[in-house]
Design a protein around this motif. Sequence first.
Motif, short mmCIF file in Angstrom:
data_model
loop_
_atom_site.label_atom_id
_atom_site.label_comp_id
_atom_site.label_asym_id
_atom_site.label_seq_id
_atom_site.Cartn_x
_atom_site.Cartn_y
_atom_site.Cartn_z
N ILE A 24 40.14 47.38 45.45
CA ILE A 24 39.67 48.37 44.47
C ILE A 24 39.53 49.73 45.14
CG2 ILE A 24 37.73 49.01 42.98
CD1 ILE A 24 37.34 45.99 42.50
N LYS A 43 42.83 51.25 45.32
CA LYS A 43 43.27 51.73 44.00
C LYS A 43 42.64 53.08 43.68
CE LYS A 43 42.69 47.97 41.18
NZ LYS A 43 42.62 47.20 39.93
N ILE A 44 41.34 53.17 43.92
CA ILE A 44 40.63 54.42 43.62
C ILE A 44 41.22 55.55 44.46
CG2 ILE A 44 38.41 55.62 43.83
CD1 ILE A 44 37.06 52.91 43.22
N PHE A 65 50.90 49.89 46.71
CA PHE A 65 51.48 48.55 46.63
C PHE A 65 50.43 47.54 47.08
CE2 PHE A 65 53.63 44.86 48.39
CZ PHE A 65 54.46 44.53 47.34
N ASN A 66 50.38 46.42 46.38
CA ASN A 66 49.40 45.39 46.72
C ASN A 66 50.08 44.12 47.21
OD1 ASN A 66 46.56 46.29 45.62
ND2 ASN A 66 48.11 47.00 44.18
N TYR A 79 34.59 49.39 38.07
CA TYR A 79 35.76 50.26 38.27
C TYR A 79 36.56 50.34 36.97
CZ TYR A 79 40.53 51.46 39.44
OH TYR A 79 41.77 52.02 39.43
N HIS A 107 46.98 38.28 41.66
CA HIS A 107 46.53 39.46 40.88
C HIS A 107 47.70 40.13 40.17
CE1 HIS A 107 43.37 38.86 43.87
NE2 HIS A 107 42.56 39.49 43.06
N LYS A 108 48.90 39.81 40.62
CA LYS A 108 50.09 40.44 40.04
C LYS A 108 50.83 39.40 39.20
CE LYS A 108 51.75 41.46 44.13
NZ LYS A 108 52.57 41.98 45.23
N CYS A 135 38.26 40.27 50.12
CA CYS A 135 37.40 41.43 49.89
C CYS A 135 37.94 42.18 48.67
CB CYS A 135 37.36 42.33 51.11
SG CYS A 135 36.47 43.88 50.82
N ASP A 136 37.30 41.99 47.53
CA ASP A 136 37.76 42.69 46.32
C ASP A 136 37.72 44.19 46.50
OD1 ASP A 136 38.08 40.29 45.00
OD2 ASP A 136 36.10 40.34 44.07
N MET A 137 36.67 44.63 47.19
CA MET A 137 36.46 46.07 47.30
C MET A 137 37.58 46.74 48.10
SD MET A 137 34.40 48.12 45.95
CE MET A 137 34.84 49.84 46.06
N TYR A 191 44.79 42.00 48.60
CA TYR A 191 43.73 41.28 47.90
C TYR A 191 43.43 40.02 48.68
CZ TYR A 191 42.36 43.32 43.44
OH TYR A 191 41.77 44.10 42.48
N ASP A 201 35.24 37.78 44.52
CA ASP A 201 34.47 37.32 45.69
C ASP A 201 33.28 36.46 45.26
OD1 ASP A 201 36.21 38.74 47.28
OD2 ASP A 201 34.90 40.49 47.48
N VAL A 235 32.12 44.61 40.99
CA VAL A 235 32.89 45.83 41.30
C VAL A 235 34.12 45.97 40.41
CG1 VAL A 235 32.10 46.17 43.65
CG2 VAL A 235 34.01 44.65 43.25
N HIS A 236 34.69 44.84 40.00
CA HIS A 236 35.91 44.92 39.17
C HIS A 236 35.63 45.63 37.85
CE1 HIS A 236 38.63 42.59 41.54
NE2 HIS A 236 37.73 41.67 41.72
N GLU A 280 44.65 56.63 43.34
CA GLU A 280 44.58 57.43 42.11
C GLU A 280 44.11 58.85 42.42
OE1 GLU A 280 43.57 53.59 39.29
OE2 GLU A 280 42.06 55.16 39.50
#
Lengths: 427, 349
Positions: free
Chosen positions: A148, A151-152, A162-163, B304, B97-98, A143-145, A140, B72, B300-301, A155
């Motif tokens: 994400i 994650k996608i 792991f982040n 999703y 985030h965690k 760039c949020d994407m 993280y 962002d 985007v958050h 899944e």
Amino acid sequence: MEHNLQKNVTDFGTLDKAIDSLRSIYEHRQKHPTTDDELLYYKAMLKYLSDARNARRDGKLLISHSAFVPTEILYAMDMVPWHNAMAPGAMANATKCHQELINSGSSYGLPQECCSAHLMAVGALLKGWLPPFDAFVSAYMGCDMAAIGSKIQSELCDAPCFNIEAPSSHTEEDLKYYVGQLEDMISFLEEQSHQKLDPGKLREAVRLGVQAAQVCQDIGEIRKAAPAPLRNRSAVQQYLLHLFMAGSGEVVDYFEAVRRGVVENVRNKKGPAPEEKHRILTLFLPPLHYMKMLDWLEKEQGASSVMETHACYWGEAPIEFNPDRPLESLARKSLRQPMLRQLHSGLEPLLDDIVKQARDYRADMALYYASITCRTSPATVRAIKEVLMEQVHIPMMVIDCDSSDPTYTPEDKLKDSIKEFLSTVAD
Amino acid sequence: MGWVCTYTPEELLHAAGFLPVRVIGGCGEIPLGEAEGYLYRTTCSAMRTLFQLGLNKGYDFLDGLVTCTTCDSVRRFADNWRHYALTPFTHILTLPHKITEPDHRFWREQVVELKDKLEQFSGVRITPERLKESISLFNETRGLLKALAQTRKWDYPPITGSELLEIVNAGVRMPKEQFNPLLRQLLKQLPASPPQLTGERKPRIMLGGSLLNNSDFVKFIEGRGCVVVADELCSTSRYFWDLVDLDRYPDPIEALSRRYLEHFPCARMLTTAERDERIMAMVKDYRVQGLLYEVIRYCVHYRYDFSRLKRKLQSLNIPALELEMEYGVSGSGQLMTRVDAFIEMVGGG
């Protein structure tokens, strides 16, 4: 739509086609050489895609990772890295399947305005064109994407993810936190492989990663010469190769070849542009599918890219390797890597960097490739344009484009608008 | 002192002598032309709206702005806010985030840094006593708001979703010292127990999404024949659901930083299991029949998160509808058609 991907059902056709295409380019370059570094670039890319293709056969874990995850750790653990946003793009560039991947990604429910690199990555996965991944590591950072998208994808693959987090400032406390994140990443990977990290291998991979960054810094210094001694497209190649393979010997070999090339060009007082008319500071990433446009700039317009802030700039302070503290060395180096430095550390340090580079590299203009689906980068263009004009007195052109999707702006249109800008500035 | 994201420790601003004011915009859409020159079309319209209001000198009364690296868009909004000095003071906290112990330690450092910066800027020392007083005051606000929201469990909720949003909108702008007595008075005026009414019951809807401050939009939804009984919006329930626990953590900084990192998670957090658990508990406790989920365009958050939540709710036979919209809208023909069809589907047609 419910998507459940089954492992071991990969259709390798497109990846194989991409590998074949890279092999052809490599063989062609062997017969018709341009520069040593370019030959090494294609050789390394060929190895990168082939290693991912054959990871399962070779009994290695294939780890899908987002931008800014330090691949040195993966190499140290004898795992195979796969950059889960840019590698599908490289596959698409080699096989021209961008639109197919974007359509496929959209079928998951991701909007078209989602970052096209991630859209294509999900698309490739849904099509079953990617090898089976054993685990995911995402970051993280800026760039949020990226997170994400990971994650996608994890899944969809039913694989663990792991982040890692990163501080946006770089105090010693922040550094300790980030080192802790890397330690947790190692623990996660050890759980996946049921094998402990060999500290000696980590030391070696980090040494190679730091060495590549040091050579890159050296190249940056040498590039202050005029005429510009480096091919325009080389910056993109440097950026991608570091992103994909930092911690491998191939990257060091490549960067050393780049350095030899620029040293020689400076010694001979020549550059790739037949006649240097414009010195461009390049901001963000040029469209990765239009490398020939960068050649056109150089050869036909006499426009040399003198520095690429987001792709090549590591900062001025030396990047050091401490063999007694490899993870700390890796953390320090990682937090300064190009693109992360520019996207994750706030606007003011970025503006300072850009002004300094415009001066140091004697740029007479800047081109900002505003990738329309990026959330982080284009929101800085106004401030950058203003400081460049106010403090360095150079104009900046903002080019609306898409770094990964060639259907957004046709190459001819891009060329026309850049040509018009160059002629306006020349007048 | 303005603040944007609900992860900003509001109590610290108060303890430093400031009136905390949530920078959330007025109600309704505004032209964003000038803001688009600074930010970008893919920056969400919530942040473009707030920036435009800043450019319009709509926040000239603020001494500063504090927010987090929430996403962002918020990050770049705050970067530009600072660069163009729309207020004399800007501070951005890096939000993990965690929620692991190292993340807690890191976040605590962020909170301490904010405290130091506020002290330098205001000249007021934030003593543990001052901070505890602010925490008590804000805990009371949050407790009262939660008590009010919980009346929506009743068959015939005494307040509507739009009324609750209006009340919270007031609470994040006015001094809590004045707001709390008014809120206590309102709670006294409500029936002590659920009224025994008869008649047709409207479908019970939950609102999901990020930032939604326009009570007219909620009124518009409720006007289509449903009642909003629950929400997980950061402009309502997520703002007040959790209190700072000084009994568990006697050090007020520790208590504050724990509360903020651990509170009802927003979609940007990686603690999705906890988020889901809380949302599913709300669905059950408030007998929710359908979820209307606001996604601000380009976020985007939440986009999703919706696709994930929708699948979870399907297993409980709870339908969910995503409403992609620009920030501040109060309702339109397209939304009306979609909301009507949804209400009809959940049983209110």
